[in-house]
Scaffold this motif. Sequence first.
Motif, PDB file in Angstrom:
ATOM      1  N   PRO A 172       0.909  -1.204   0.098  1.00 48.54           N
ATOM      2  CA  PRO A 172       0.137  -0.085   0.070  1.00 48.54           C
ATOM      3  C   PRO A 172       0.788   1.127  -0.186  1.00 48.54           C
ATOM      4  O   PRO A 172       0.427   2.250  -0.648  1.00 48.54           O
ATOM      5  N   PHE A 173       1.899   1.247   0.819  1.00 54.57           N
ATOM      6  CA  PHE A 173       2.781   2.599   0.702  1.00 54.57           C
ATOM      7  C   PHE A 173       3.488   2.630  -0.404  1.00 54.57           C
ATOM      8  O   PHE A 173       3.593   3.876  -0.992  1.00 54.57           O
ATOM      9  N   THR A 174       3.888   1.615  -1.062  1.00 54.70           N
ATOM     10  CA  THR A 174       4.714   1.771  -2.274  1.00 54.70           C
ATOM     11  C   THR A 174       3.748   2.329  -3.446  1.00 54.70           C
ATOM     12  O   THR A 174       4.137   3.050  -4.129  1.00 54.70           O
ATOM     13  N   ILE A 175       2.438   1.847  -3.422  1.00 59.59           N
ATOM     14  CA  ILE A 175       1.430   2.245  -4.299  1.00 59.59           C
ATOM     15  C   ILE A 175       1.291   3.720  -4.449  1.00 59.59           C
ATOM     16  O   ILE A 175       1.172   4.332  -5.264  1.00 59.59           O
ATOM     17  N   TRP A 176       1.037   4.116  -3.202  1.00 60.73           N
ATOM     18  CA  TRP A 176       0.685   5.437  -2.862  1.00 60.73           C
ATOM     19  C   TRP A 176       1.824   6.500  -3.314  1.00 60.73           C
ATOM     20  O   TRP A 176       1.773   7.522  -3.614  1.00 60.73           O
ATOM     21  N   THR A 177       2.966   6.058  -2.853  1.00 61.51           N
ATOM     22  CA  THR A 177       4.067   6.662  -3.167  1.00 61.51           C
ATOM     23  C   THR A 177       4.614   6.855  -4.873  1.00 61.51           C
ATOM     24  O   THR A 177       4.769   8.035  -5.310  1.00 61.51           O
ATOM     25  N   LEU A 178       4.341   5.633  -5.464  1.00 63.56           N
ATOM     26  CA  LEU A 178       4.746   5.778  -6.903  1.00 63.56           C
ATOM     27  C   LEU A 178       3.660   6.371  -7.607  1.00 63.56           C
ATOM     28  O   LEU A 178       3.953   6.865  -8.821  1.00 63.56           O
ATOM     29  N   ARG A 179       2.349   6.379  -7.005  1.00 62.92           N
ATOM     30  CA  ARG A 179       1.426   7.038  -7.774  1.00 62.92           C
ATOM     31  C   ARG A 179       1.813   8.595  -8.040  1.00 62.92           C
ATOM     32  O   ARG A 179       1.434   9.508  -9.074  1.00 62.92           O
ATOM     33  N   GLY A 180       2.487   9.089  -6.782  1.00 63.98           N
ATOM     34  CA  GLY A 180       2.773  10.733  -6.919  1.00 63.98           C
ATOM     35  C   GLY A 180       3.786  10.920  -8.045  1.00 63.98           C
ATOM     36  O   GLY A 180       3.956  11.720  -8.831  1.00 63.98           O
ATOM     37  N   PHE A 181       4.882  10.000  -8.198  1.00 64.01           N
ATOM     38  CA  PHE A 181       5.957  10.081  -8.939  1.00 64.01           C
ATOM     39  C   PHE A 181       5.439   9.682 -10.795  1.00 64.01           C
ATOM     40  O   PHE A 181       5.676  10.654 -11.243  1.00 64.01           O
ATOM     41  N   VAL A 182       4.317   8.949 -10.709  1.00 62.25           N
ATOM     42  CA  VAL A 182       3.917   8.589 -12.178  1.00 62.25           C
ATOM     43  C   VAL A 182       2.861  10.094 -12.513  1.00 62.25           C
ATOM     44  O   VAL A 182       3.035  10.462 -13.639  1.00 62.25           O
ATOM     45  N   GLY A 183       2.080  10.263 -11.410  1.00 62.01           N
ATOM     46  CA  GLY A 183       1.243  11.495 -11.804  1.00 62.01           C
ATOM     47  C   GLY A 183       2.038  12.835 -12.131  1.00 62.01           C
ATOM     48  O   GLY A 183       1.863  13.677 -12.846  1.00 62.01           O
ATOM     49  N   GLY A 184       3.743  12.733 -11.687  1.00 61.87           N
ATOM     50  CA  GLY A 184       4.394  14.067 -12.017  1.00 61.87           C
ATOM     51  C   GLY A 184       4.989  13.948 -13.430  1.00 61.87           C
ATOM     52  O   GLY A 184       5.604  14.937 -13.819  1.00 61.87           O
ATOM     53  N   VAL A 185       4.874  12.750 -14.264  1.00 65.78           N
ATOM     54  CA  VAL A 185       5.369  12.818 -15.327  1.00 65.78           C
ATOM     55  C   VAL A 185       4.137  12.955 -16.499  1.00 65.78           C
ATOM     56  O   VAL A 185       3.124  12.363 -16.466  1.00 65.78           O
ATOM     57  N   PRO A 186       4.196  14.132 -17.375  1.00 72.68           N
ATOM     58  CA  PRO A 186       3.211  14.232 -18.096  1.00 72.68           C
ATOM     59  C   PRO A 186       2.778  13.257 -19.184  1.00 72.68           C
ATOM     60  O   PRO A 186       3.859  12.723 -19.884  1.00 72.68           O
ATOM     61  N   ILE A 187       1.634  12.837 -19.238  1.00 74.30           N
ATOM     62  CA  ILE A 187       1.314  11.913 -20.440  1.00 74.30           C
ATOM     63  C   ILE A 187       1.640  12.576 -21.752  1.00 74.30           C
ATOM     64  O   ILE A 187       1.583  11.797 -22.876  1.00 74.30           O
ATOM     65  N   GLU A 188       1.678  13.702 -21.957  1.00 71.51           N
ATOM     66  CA  GLU A 188       1.999  14.385 -23.317  1.00 71.51           C
ATOM     67  C   GLU A 188       3.325  14.050 -23.867  1.00 71.51           C
ATOM     68  O   GLU A 188       3.609  14.001 -24.868  1.00 71.51           O
ATOM     69  N   LEU A 189       4.273  13.817 -22.946  1.00 73.03           N
ATOM     70  CA  LEU A 189       5.613  13.097 -23.374  1.00 73.03           C
ATOM     71  C   LEU A 189       5.366  11.800 -24.418  1.00 73.03           C
ATOM     72  O   LEU A 189       5.903  11.709 -25.107  1.00 73.03           O
ATOM     73  N   GLU A 190       4.501  10.960 -23.656  1.00 76.72           N
ATOM     74  CA  GLU A 190       4.252   9.675 -24.237  1.00 76.72           C
ATOM     75  C   GLU A 190       3.437   9.933 -25.547  1.00 76.72           C
ATOM     76  O   GLU A 190       3.909   9.386 -26.707  1.00 76.72           O
ATOM     77  N   GLU A 191       2.648  10.867 -25.694  1.00 74.30           N
ATOM     78  CA  GLU A 191       2.174  11.198 -26.859  1.00 74.30           C
ATOM     79  C   GLU A 191       2.904  11.840 -28.069  1.00 74.30           C
ATOM     80  O   GLU A 191       2.616  11.357 -29.033  1.00 74.30           O
ATOM     81  N   ALA A 192       3.647  12.624 -27.529  1.00 73.91           N
ATOM     82  CA  ALA A 192       4.594  13.342 -28.549  1.00 73.91           C
ATOM     83  C   ALA A 192       5.418  11.996 -28.978  1.00 73.91           C
ATOM     84  O   ALA A 192       5.647  12.233 -30.427  1.00 73.91           O
ATOM     85  N   ALA A 193       5.997  11.289 -28.293  1.00 73.08           N
ATOM     86  CA  ALA A 193       6.653  10.070 -28.719  1.00 73.08           C
ATOM     87  C   ALA A 193       6.093   9.296 -29.696  1.00 73.08           C
ATOM     88  O   ALA A 193       6.523   8.754 -30.818  1.00 73.08           O
ATOM     89  N   MET A 194       4.768   8.931 -29.594  1.00 77.56           N
ATOM     90  CA  MET A 194       4.072   8.302 -30.515  1.00 77.56           C
ATOM     91  C   MET A 194       3.604   9.017 -31.696  1.00 77.56           C
ATOM     92  O   MET A 194       3.504   8.434 -32.789  1.00 77.56           O
ATOM     93  N   ILE A 195       3.559  10.350 -31.577  1.00 81.05           N
ATOM     94  CA  ILE A 195       3.516  11.009 -32.929  1.00 81.05           C
ATOM     95  C   ILE A 195       4.650  10.941 -33.904  1.00 81.05           C
ATOM     96  O   ILE A 195       4.651  10.980 -35.129  1.00 81.05           O
TER      97      ILE A 195
END
Length: 284
Positions: free
Chosen positions: A158-181
């Motif tokens: 539970p602690f690792t999920i909650w902590t990693l959720r903050g890290f994943v949320g801090g990376v904009p999904i637009e970066l992935e979308e730009a790479a896919m473009i």
Amino acid sequence: MTPALVRRRVSTVVLSAIAIVVFVASVFPVYWMLNSSFLPNNAIRGPVPHFWPDEFTLRNYETVLGDGGRAPFLPALMTSLTVTLITVAAALLLAFLAALAVTRFRFTGRRSFIIAILLIQMIPGEAMIVSTFRVLDGWQLLNTIAGLTIVYVATVLPFTIWTLRGFVGGVPIELEEAAMIDGCTRMQAFRRVTFPLLAPGLVATGVFAFIQAWNEFLLALVIMQRPDMMTLPVWLRTFQQATQTTNWAAIMAGSTLMAIPVIIFFLIVQGRMTSGLVAGAVKG
């Protein structure tokens, strides 16, 4: 000298003094443990404190490593290392996938899942000892590395999920979308763009999971009852006996040896951990 400059210098001196006090207060217990490990037991129990090893001896380490009257050190070390490393690897993998799911996707029950993670962390581990023991006993997993690892993963997750959720949320999904473009598949975009940015967060979270699993005592005491399957925190308890004088010098030596793997782990990941802590502090 202007009043503003004077105030700035005074505040710098005060903050520096506070930092030194905090540093000394944090380091002194570690120094006292190390210093006591090189002193005979009667010197530690005496009324006069010894702030340096003026009665230097290695007998405490000989007792820890070679005393045949109690559980040996090396099997306990191997058990702790095995359980902790497997726990960290499994918890990071499962927590990473769960953090991606709750951050990147919208699905039914997502909010309930996040609330459940918080509620699970509020439940004290002592409240589940009896049920955990009965489940592992029914599965024939008492006194096994697999049984303790399953419990540790469930405790750390539970602690690792909650902590990693903050890290994943801090990376904009637009970066992935730009790479896919630019021609990457979704998996390639994640592997080449997103994952390198999340690596510091994984390391920082892994450090906390490592410490939590390495220092855990109560569950290991209940689950690993055989002397040859003890973890290091439980093994350290064997130096304290009701019918004999506690060998505090040997306890300090054992605690020093127990801290060495943690120090080595920190030295290996310290660079990544620092950047991960800073990155995770910005967004939650």
